[in-house]
Design an enzyme around this catalytic site. Structure first.
Site, PDB file in Angstrom:
ATOM      1  N   PHE A  14       0.820  -1.210   0.000  1.00  0.00           N
ATOM      2  CA  PHE A  14       0.000   0.000   0.000  1.00  0.00           C
ATOM      3  C   PHE A  14       0.853   1.259   0.000  1.00  0.00           C
ATOM      4  CE2 PHE A  14      -3.239   2.900   2.065  1.00  0.00           C
ATOM      5  CZ  PHE A  14      -4.011   3.013   0.927  1.00  0.00           C
ATOM      6  N   LYS A 108      -3.839  -0.491   9.871  1.00  0.00           N
ATOM      7  CA  LYS A 108      -5.168  -0.742  10.423  1.00  0.00           C
ATOM      8  C   LYS A 108      -5.081  -1.842  11.473  1.00  0.00           C
ATOM      9  CE  LYS A 108      -7.354   0.526   6.034  1.00  0.00           C
ATOM     10  NZ  LYS A 108      -8.137   0.071   4.865  1.00  0.00           N
ATOM     11  N   SER A 138      -9.396   0.609  -0.207  1.00  0.00           N
ATOM     12  CA  SER A 138      -8.324   1.011  -1.128  1.00  0.00           C
ATOM     13  C   SER A 138      -7.284  -0.096  -1.270  1.00  0.00           C
ATOM     14  CB  SER A 138      -7.652   2.289  -0.618  1.00  0.00           C
ATOM     15  OG  SER A 138      -7.332   2.179   0.766  1.00  0.00           O
ATOM     16  N   LYS A 191     -12.935  -4.268  10.741  1.00  0.00           N
ATOM     17  CA  LYS A 191     -13.495  -4.910   9.544  1.00  0.00           C
ATOM     18  C   LYS A 191     -12.636  -6.071   9.064  1.00  0.00           C
ATOM     19  CE  LYS A 191     -10.324  -3.038   6.742  1.00  0.00           C
ATOM     20  NZ  LYS A 191      -9.404  -3.721   5.829  1.00  0.00           N
ATOM     21  N   ASP A 244     -15.059  -0.004   3.586  1.00  0.00           N
ATOM     22  CA  ASP A 244     -13.906  -0.883   3.750  1.00  0.00           C
ATOM     23  C   ASP A 244     -14.341  -2.335   3.971  1.00  0.00           C
ATOM     24  OD1 ASP A 244     -11.216  -1.315   3.734  1.00  0.00           O
ATOM     25  OD2 ASP A 244     -10.762  -0.151   5.517  1.00  0.00           O
ATOM     26  N   THR A 248     -13.172  -5.461   1.480  1.00  0.00           N
ATOM     27  CA  THR A 248     -12.292  -6.462   2.082  1.00  0.00           C
ATOM     28  C   THR A 248     -12.942  -7.842   2.136  1.00  0.00           C
ATOM     29  OG1 THR A 248     -11.526  -4.643   3.489  1.00  0.00           O
ATOM     30  CG2 THR A 248     -10.685  -6.806   3.986  1.00  0.00           C
ATOM     31  N   VAL A 279       1.483  -9.859   5.976  1.00  0.00           N
ATOM     32  CA  VAL A 279       0.817  -9.777   7.271  1.00  0.00           C
ATOM     33  C   VAL A 279      -0.702  -9.846   7.081  1.00  0.00           C
ATOM     34  CG1 VAL A 279       0.373  -8.297   9.272  1.00  0.00           C
ATOM     35  CG2 VAL A 279       2.683  -8.468   8.328  1.00  0.00           C
TER      36      VAL A 279
END
Length: 335
Positions: A14, A108, A138, A191, A244, A248, A279
């Site tokens: 990201f 997050k 995203s 989430k 999100d 996801t 991860v």
């Protein structure tokens, strides 16, 4: 400080995607990475082969092993490392950061044991600078390809949030501001738990009905714990909550969903994480929110069941059976 230079601490998927997006706007980007192989790939091969393959790295992006050199003269410093590394990286960066620089986190999650949000950890380690959270639906792969994406930035200092909004905004990357930093961070972290559960459902072989139920009831859990922790209910209906959650739970870009599919197919959490190769924040988040919900007496049955699947070897199918066999309830009056 140079508004036309942004530093990224971390060279994951990201952070690299955001770097590419900013570089296309003409912004100079410095990336600090701990892997010499990644640094060479970015600087010489113009590709982050491990984390974002097949994406050309523009020439105004340079990678560094020296953190001080990467941070120097950057108005915005983005912490783009996994949640468990935020404290250590913040500590290392603290000696190079000045009060005029704005810190942005894209991680997050919650810190295990302390249950602190990423912005709280950064503020503890680097108290002199303002912290902004960037979150929302995203996927890195899509951001790097200029696929229209919308995110939110949140901060206790809205002037800092607006500066970040201005720098990151483009006609392919729309950025909203939000003053509810608690809600934005809790939505982004929690989430991942539901996405992992949705992936397990897919791996077992269940269908769209099951996933819709998990997402809907999962959203309720996110709202309940988020409001309990001080977030605003309306935040969770926005990009960092519902938005999100949708992306996801439904996309194969989601490492949480991919890991869940593997667990549903019979792999352990450790085996699934190894196979995904990155991860899986939902596993760490599940442990943190399980302990947090017990501490704060919040009902989170999906989180409770997932914890037992991940850490107590409960059969996922039996976990679903238990969820479906709970006492009858009224949807308008669920506790």
């Amino acid at each position: 400080m140079n508004l036309n230079k942004v530093c990224f601490l971390g060279a994951g998927s990201f952070g690299t995607a955001l770097s590419v997006m900013l570089a296309k706007k003409g912004i100079e980007v410095a990336i600090w990475a701990h892997s010499n192989n990644t640094i060479e790939d970015i600087n010489l091969r113009r590709e982050n082969i491990k984390y974002l393959p097949n994406i050309i790295i523009p020439n105004n992006i340079n990678a560094y092993s020296d953190m001080e050199c990467a941070i120097k003269d950057s108005k915005i410093v983005v912490l783009a490392v996994p949640s468990h590394a935020i404290r250590d990286v913040s500590k290392k960066a603290s000696k190079y950061i000045n009060k005029d620089q704005i810190l942005v986190t894209v991680a997050k999650g919650l810190e295990n044991k302390t249950f602190k949000r990423m912005s709280e950890i950064i503020k503890e380690e680097i108290p002199i600078s303002e912290v902004v959270v960037l979150s929302g639906p995203s996927h890195a792969e899509e951001v790097a390809l200029d696929i229209p994406t919308t995110v939110v930035v949140a901060s206790e200092d809205m002037n800092a949030a607006k500066i970040v909004q201005d720098v990151f905004m483009s006609n392919k990357f729309r950025v909203y501001t939000n003053s509810d930093i608690i809600g934005v961070e809790i939505g982004g972290a929690c989430k991942n738990i539901i996405a992992l559960a949705a992936g397990i459902s897919d791996g077992i072989g269940y269908g769209d009905n099951t996933k819709a139920a998990l997402m809907t009831r999962g959203m309720s859990e996110i709202i309940d714990i988020g409001v309990k922790l001080g977030g605003k209910r309306e935040t969770f209906n926005g990009l960092t909550g519902m938005g999100d959650l949708i992306v996801t739970c439904t996309s194969m870009h989601s490492r949480n969903r991919r890991a869940g599919i593997l667990i549903g197919e019979g792999l352990s959490a450790e085996e699934a994480t190894e196979k995904v190769g990155m991860v899986v924040e939902g596993i760490k988040a599940c442990r943190a929110f399980y302990e947090l919900k017990n501490k704060d007496n919040v009902s989170m049955p999906i989180t409770d069941t997932l914890y037992k699947v991940l850490f107590e070897n409960k059969d996922p199918k039996y976990g679903v059976y238990e969820l479906m066999s709970r006492d009858k309830k009224d949807e308008q009056n669920i506790e």
